[in-house]
Design a protein around this motif. Sequence first.
Motif, PDB file in Angstrom:
ATOM      1  N   GLY A 110       5.732  12.832   4.479  1.00 26.04           N
ATOM      2  CA  GLY A 110       5.922  11.416   4.885  1.00 26.04           C
ATOM      3  C   GLY A 110       6.013  10.718   3.469  1.00 26.04           C
ATOM      4  O   GLY A 110       5.603  10.692   2.725  1.00 26.04           O
ATOM      5  N   VAL A 111       7.126   9.538   4.041  1.00 26.56           N
ATOM      6  CA  VAL A 111       7.175   8.515   3.194  1.00 26.56           C
ATOM      7  C   VAL A 111       6.844   7.125   3.734  1.00 26.56           C
ATOM      8  O   VAL A 111       7.684   6.623   4.661  1.00 26.56           O
ATOM      9  CB  VAL A 111       8.530   8.448   2.348  1.00 26.56           C
ATOM     10  N   PRO A 112       5.865   6.493   3.474  1.00 25.62           N
ATOM     11  CA  PRO A 112       5.503   5.303   4.249  1.00 25.62           C
ATOM     12  C   PRO A 112       6.255   4.007   3.977  1.00 25.62           C
ATOM     13  O   PRO A 112       6.682   3.866   2.895  1.00 25.62           O
ATOM     14  CB  PRO A 112       4.048   4.709   3.427  1.00 25.62           C
ATOM     15  N   LYS A 113       6.913   3.587   5.071  1.00 22.15           N
ATOM     16  CA  LYS A 113       7.554   2.167   5.222  1.00 22.15           C
ATOM     17  C   LYS A 113       7.471   1.191   6.103  1.00 22.15           C
ATOM     18  O   LYS A 113       7.008   1.694   7.350  1.00 22.15           O
ATOM     19  CB  LYS A 113       9.269   2.882   5.211  1.00 22.15           C
ATOM     20  N   THR A 114       6.954   0.077   5.863  1.00 19.34           N
ATOM     21  CA  THR A 114       6.791  -0.953   6.632  1.00 19.34           C
ATOM     22  C   THR A 114       6.938  -2.204   5.779  1.00 19.34           C
ATOM     23  O   THR A 114       6.236  -2.330   5.160  1.00 19.34           O
ATOM     24  CB  THR A 114       5.667  -0.719   7.539  1.00 19.34           C
ATOM     25  N   THR A 169      -2.006   3.660   1.950  1.00 21.85           N
ATOM     26  CA  THR A 169      -1.450   3.336   0.655  1.00 21.85           C
ATOM     27  C   THR A 169      -1.751   1.864   0.346  1.00 21.85           C
ATOM     28  O   THR A 169      -1.935   1.105   1.356  1.00 21.85           O
ATOM     29  CB  THR A 169      -0.145   3.494   0.671  1.00 21.85           C
ATOM     30  N   ASP A 170      -1.876   1.352  -1.081  1.00 18.11           N
ATOM     31  CA  ASP A 170      -2.428   0.202  -1.223  1.00 18.11           C
ATOM     32  C   ASP A 170      -1.103  -0.905  -0.885  1.00 18.11           C
ATOM     33  O   ASP A 170      -1.384  -1.979  -0.711  1.00 18.11           O
ATOM     34  CB  ASP A 170      -2.789   0.043  -2.577  1.00 18.11           C
ATOM     35  N   MET A 171       0.183  -0.232  -1.055  1.00 20.27           N
ATOM     36  CA  MET A 171       1.164  -1.206  -0.644  1.00 20.27           C
ATOM     37  C   MET A 171       2.358  -0.330  -0.258  1.00 20.27           C
ATOM     38  O   MET A 171       2.634   0.842  -0.429  1.00 20.27           O
ATOM     39  CB  MET A 171       1.845  -1.901  -2.117  1.00 20.27           C
ATOM     40  N   THR A 172       3.410  -1.017   0.763  1.00 18.54           N
ATOM     41  CA  THR A 172       4.506  -0.188   1.106  1.00 18.54           C
ATOM     42  C   THR A 172       5.572  -1.011   0.748  1.00 18.54           C
ATOM     43  O   THR A 172       5.624  -2.066   0.395  1.00 18.54           O
ATOM     44  CB  THR A 172       4.332  -0.059   2.869  1.00 18.54           C
ATOM     45  N   PHE A 173       6.768  -0.157   0.532  1.00 19.68           N
ATOM     46  CA  PHE A 173       8.004  -1.043  -0.108  1.00 19.68           C
ATOM     47  C   PHE A 173       8.308  -1.775   1.026  1.00 19.68           C
ATOM     48  O   PHE A 173       8.265  -1.349   2.224  1.00 19.68           O
ATOM     49  CB  PHE A 173       8.785  -0.118  -0.896  1.00 19.68           C
ATOM     50  N   GLY A 201       2.694  18.415   4.788  1.00 19.26           N
ATOM     51  CA  GLY A 201       1.751  17.935   5.689  1.00 19.26           C
ATOM     52  C   GLY A 201       0.943  16.875   5.055  1.00 19.26           C
ATOM     53  O   GLY A 201      -0.114  16.271   5.148  1.00 19.26           O
ATOM     54  N   ARG A 202       1.856  16.082   4.044  1.00 19.05           N
ATOM     55  CA  ARG A 202       1.258  15.004   2.956  1.00 19.05           C
ATOM     56  C   ARG A 202       2.295  13.858   3.207  1.00 19.05           C
ATOM     57  O   ARG A 202       3.349  13.858   3.387  1.00 19.05           O
ATOM     58  CB  ARG A 202       0.949  15.497   1.814  1.00 19.05           C
ATOM     59  N   MET A 203       1.722  12.648   2.925  1.00 15.76           N
ATOM     60  CA  MET A 203       2.398  11.554   2.869  1.00 15.76           C
ATOM     61  C   MET A 203       2.341  10.781   1.461  1.00 15.76           C
ATOM     62  O   MET A 203       1.152  10.769   0.874  1.00 15.76           O
ATOM     63  CB  MET A 203       2.110  10.485   3.983  1.00 15.76           C
ATOM     64  N   VAL A 204       3.195  10.266   0.910  1.00 18.41           N
ATOM     65  CA  VAL A 204       3.405   9.686  -0.597  1.00 18.41           C
ATOM     66  C   VAL A 204       2.477   8.472  -0.127  1.00 18.41           C
ATOM     67  O   VAL A 204       2.615   7.717   0.783  1.00 18.41           O
ATOM     68  CB  VAL A 204       4.569   9.494  -0.927  1.00 18.41           C
ATOM     69  N   ALA A 205       1.691   8.136  -1.307  1.00 19.86           N
ATOM     70  CA  ALA A 205       1.018   6.826  -1.257  1.00 19.86           C
ATOM     71  C   ALA A 205       0.854   6.145  -2.661  1.00 19.86           C
ATOM     72  O   ALA A 205       1.115   6.955  -3.785  1.00 19.86           O
ATOM     73  CB  ALA A 205      -0.429   7.201  -0.780  1.00 19.86           C
ATOM     74  N   PHE A 206       0.753   5.020  -2.730  1.00 21.27           N
ATOM     75  CA  PHE A 206       0.478   4.006  -4.040  1.00 21.27           C
ATOM     76  C   PHE A 206      -1.174   3.764  -4.001  1.00 21.27           C
ATOM     77  O   PHE A 206      -1.255   2.889  -3.174  1.00 21.27           O
ATOM     78  CB  PHE A 206       1.346   2.797  -3.995  1.00 21.27           C
ATOM     79  N   ARG A 207      -1.716   4.131  -4.732  1.00 20.24           N
ATOM     80  CA  ARG A 207      -3.210   3.984  -4.873  1.00 20.24           C
ATOM     81  C   ARG A 207      -3.605   3.888  -6.384  1.00 20.24           C
ATOM     82  O   ARG A 207      -3.319   4.665  -7.167  1.00 20.24           O
ATOM     83  CB  ARG A 207      -4.013   5.032  -4.231  1.00 20.24           C
ATOM     84  N   ASN A 208      -4.490   2.764  -6.309  1.00 19.30           N
ATOM     85  CA  ASN A 208      -5.108   2.396  -7.878  1.00 19.30           C
ATOM     86  C   ASN A 208      -3.964   2.336  -8.871  1.00 19.30           C
ATOM     87  O   ASN A 208      -4.210   3.009  -9.947  1.00 19.30           O
ATOM     88  CB  ASN A 208      -6.194   3.335  -8.180  1.00 19.30           C
ATOM     89  N   GLU A 260      -3.072  13.239   8.329  1.00 15.14           N
ATOM     90  CA  GLU A 260      -4.286  13.000   8.995  1.00 15.14           C
ATOM     91  C   GLU A 260      -4.818  11.635   8.617  1.00 15.14           C
ATOM     92  O   GLU A 260      -5.047  10.892   9.669  1.00 15.14           O
ATOM     93  CB  GLU A 260      -5.009  14.159   9.255  1.00 15.14           C
ATOM     94  N   GLU A 261      -4.971  11.649   7.228  1.00 14.44           N
ATOM     95  CA  GLU A 261      -5.716  10.422   6.699  1.00 14.44           C
ATOM     96  C   GLU A 261      -4.501   9.349   6.834  1.00 14.44           C
ATOM     97  O   GLU A 261      -5.022   8.050   7.062  1.00 14.44           O
ATOM     98  CB  GLU A 261      -5.787  10.703   5.327  1.00 14.44           C
ATOM     99  N   ALA A 262      -3.296   9.394   6.662  1.00 18.41           N
ATOM    100  CA  ALA A 262      -2.170   8.475   6.602  1.00 18.41           C
ATOM    101  C   ALA A 262      -2.366   7.643   7.849  1.00 18.41           C
ATOM    102  O   ALA A 262      -1.763   6.420   7.910  1.00 18.41           O
ATOM    103  CB  ALA A 262      -0.771   9.039   6.170  1.00 18.41           C
TER     104      ALA A 262
END
Length: 363
Positions: free
Chosen positions: A136-140, A148-152, A319-326, A335-337
């Motif tokens: 997954g790649v988060p978008k919103t 994720t700390d921020m979404t594009f 089964g993972r999503m990319v995220a921007f953290r710290n 699941e966490e996403a």
Amino acid sequence: MKKILILTGGGDCPGLNAVIRGVAKRARKEKDWEVFGCIEGFNGVYNTPHEFIRLTRSKTAGIHVKGGTILRTTNKSNPINFPVLQPDGTTKFVDRSDELVARLKELKFDAIINIGGDGSQRISKVLCDKGVPIIGVPKTIDNDLSATDMTFGFSTAVQIATDSFDKLVTTAESHNRVIIMEVMGRDAGWIALHSAIAGGAEICLIPEIPYDVKKLVKRIELRYKKGRGFVNIVVAEGAKPKAGTVTATKGEMGSEHVRLGGIAFQLSKELKDAGCKAEIRETVLGHVQRGGSPVAFDRILATLFGVKAFELALEKKFGRMVAFRNNEITSVTLEEATKKPNLVNKNSYLVQAAKGLNISFGD
């Protein structure tokens, strides 16, 4: 050759094309990968014949500066709740996820990259549990994913809202008016809150803090002396009064959601009914916030997400999503996403700072 399939689902968002380009450019360095795009979310898989495009160098060159998505998108291809038109004209929602999984296996894609918001990533989780090698790649633009700390797309939406707000301030002042600017934000008020602080709003209304219209009238009255003054209000589409509900209408045929919007006009009526004497005007930004070229930050973040997504596929970390953290690009489990939304905490420093700036939330 190995094959990877990219798709964009849900609402469009500035930066989607930068993700697509990031995946494609990183994949070309490996020499043995072909990158394909799926048209209109999962519809490209369901349609006969399948609708895919090969994402060659010429197809992806320079697309990072463009708004929207070259793959097009839809919020009507949820495989778990797929809309099917019935003979009587009604829509029935059915689970077509097993069918989708079977088709993807037949097509022998080595990896799927699903770019989308919370709904899209819940779909990713279901498909992953059924054996699909998905990332997954988060978008919103709403910035409502807590993993994720921020979404594009969010920074661009805030910039558009702030630019619009700045223009409304001058016309409100010229005419001694109250001007209400409605922005997107179904459940989370991040766009409203950030643009209110950036623009210097007197009032900011968000879904997380129900408002009392009588308090708003008193706040407005403080800005007027002898009939002269002005007030600028930012309101998220999902904001609601303490003694009321969210302003919404029935969604379009095939959509799972009700359609939000209209709170600016509803608030205008509430203020007038509560005794507000100032002239009131309403502006609804709507899909203007989703369009246009992404700002530099969103181009960078989206591009890094694309590179990371391919590298996860290369390492077979599905089964993972990319995220921007710290301030780092990392990944989390799907699941966490999808565990909980990222909503504005009314006790957060951002809200308290806004109140320190004398911005009223009507509470």
